[in-house]
Design a protein around this motif. Structure first.
Motif: not given
Length: 392
Positions: A209-235
């Protein structure tokens, strides 16, 4: 005068007036107890704060996707590959309008000139995992699922603040919001956001439905990780989201909590240390006053000891040892009470108590040192008395 005799005389002097000695010791007990409790509670509370900080901040990753003129760098189904990585708890892709761009949204198709029925709200598209990725919950209704996305249903989820502004209080009658000329059925209200609080004033629609308003492409991705896994997932996240073009994505990782933790811990420790030292000084003044009164009351005893051959250093050592014993006793009792108090407070708050072994050892020594310093002036005054004047 042998050390054994000196200790015996000091103990006898303390026990000669047990009530006064107990009241004098009470000042040191309160001071040491306050010191141990404040430092122990400060360390325990600081550790609890850092734990909460780790849970809410140190596990949140944001991947910024730059605008592409050709093939999108990140497709909507790329989030499924990302969630397969070990350590990823939730993730969602979002397509947002340009900075400051909003659309007119109204809750009905009736134009009432006496009321403000149209609001300028942010309209964005997101995948189905947005509530978990934004650390929120559905306060009413539910979030759209893969079936809504696949069929291209005109459904929407609005933030709790947007619902308040539009006057939507119930969903059992399938209310609709009009974004421009397009009507969307509201199936849920998203609230209690601990991340991305701006979503509370947004209208969220499926990617189809977002394509009707020009929202076709992903601009951001939100990620939640477990404790201590942030640096690994960031890579690993850029490669999982856009194989071959991962270097073009910008990964925003949470700052290390070490510096913030140390700064907050130091500030809290310094504050409580000052409070504990003030209580300790009050106890020291009490010991000094009582010891001085004791010296004045025992003037005949001092004169008799001096006339029988006691040197000045013997008199001074006896009174110093008495005040030190009072301080040491208060330090031991105060340390025990302080440790029990810290454990009790932690149990009530359901915290993990943090007790430094060095503090438990140093606190009685501090009590003895306070007693020694408090008895210094009275002991010197007693040692300067002349035998004739004392006996007279």
């Amino acid at each position: 005068m042998r050390v054994r005799d000196l200790v015996g005389e000091a103990v006898a002097g303390v026990l000669a007036r047990p009530v006064r000695s107990a009241l004098t010791t009470l000042g040191t007990v309160l001071g040491i107890t306050t010191l141990v409790v404040t430092l122990g509670v400060a360390a325990t509370a600081g550790n609890q704060i850092v734990g909460r900080f780790d849970e809410l901040v140190a596990t949140a990753i944001t991947v910024e996707v730059p605008e592409s003129t050709g093939t999108p760098l990140v497709t909507w189904d790329a989030v499924e590959r990302l969630t397969r990585l070990r350590g990823v708890e939730s993730a969602a892709a979002v397509a947002e309008p340009e900075e400051g761009e909003s659309l007119p949204v109204r809750a009905n198709d009736l134009v009432d000139p006496t009321r403000v029925t149209t609001r300028s709200l942010t309209v964005l598209a997101a995948t189905t995992g947005l509530p978990e990725a934004a650390r929120g919950r559905m306060v009413r209704g539910r979030f759209y699922d893969s079936g809504h996305v696949r069929r291209g249903d005109r459904v929407a989820v609005i933030g709790d603040e947007a619902a308040r502004m539009l006057g939507i209080t119930r969903l059992d009658r399938a209310p609709a919001v009009f974004v421009g000329k397009h009507a969307y059925t509201v199936i849920g209200v998203l609230g209690d956001l601990r991340r991305e609080r701006s979503l509370s004033t947004a209208v969220i629609v499926p990617p189809t439905a977002g394509r009707r308003f020009g929202l076709r492409d992903v601009t951001r991705v939100l990620v939640n990780t477990g404790l201590g896994a942030a640096d690994l997932i960031a890579g690993q996240a850029p490669t999982a989201l856009s194989p071959g073009n991962g270097d073009m994505l910008q990964v925003i990782t949470p700052p290390s909590p070490t510096r913030a933790r140390d700064g907050a811990q130091d500030d809290v420790d310094a504050l409580f240390l000052i409070l504990g030292l003030v209580s300790l000084v009050v106890g020291a003044v009490g010991i000094a006053n009582v010891t001085l009164v004791t010296v004045m009351e025992r003037v005949p005893e001092i004169g008799l000891r001096r006339s029988l051959g006691a040197a000045r250093r013997h008199i001074a050592a006896q009174f110093l040892l008495e005040s030190t014993l009072i301080g040491l006793t208060g330090g031991v009792i105060g340390t025990a009470l302080g440790v029990v108090a810290v454990v009790a407070i932690s149990a009530v708050k359901q915290w993990t108590p943090l007790l430094d072994v060095r503090l438990a050892v140093a606190a009685p020594v501090a009590g003895a040192l306070v007693g020694l310093l408090a008895g210094l002036h009275p002991a010197l005054r007693a040692s300067r008395m002349e035998p004739v004047d004392a006996l007279r």
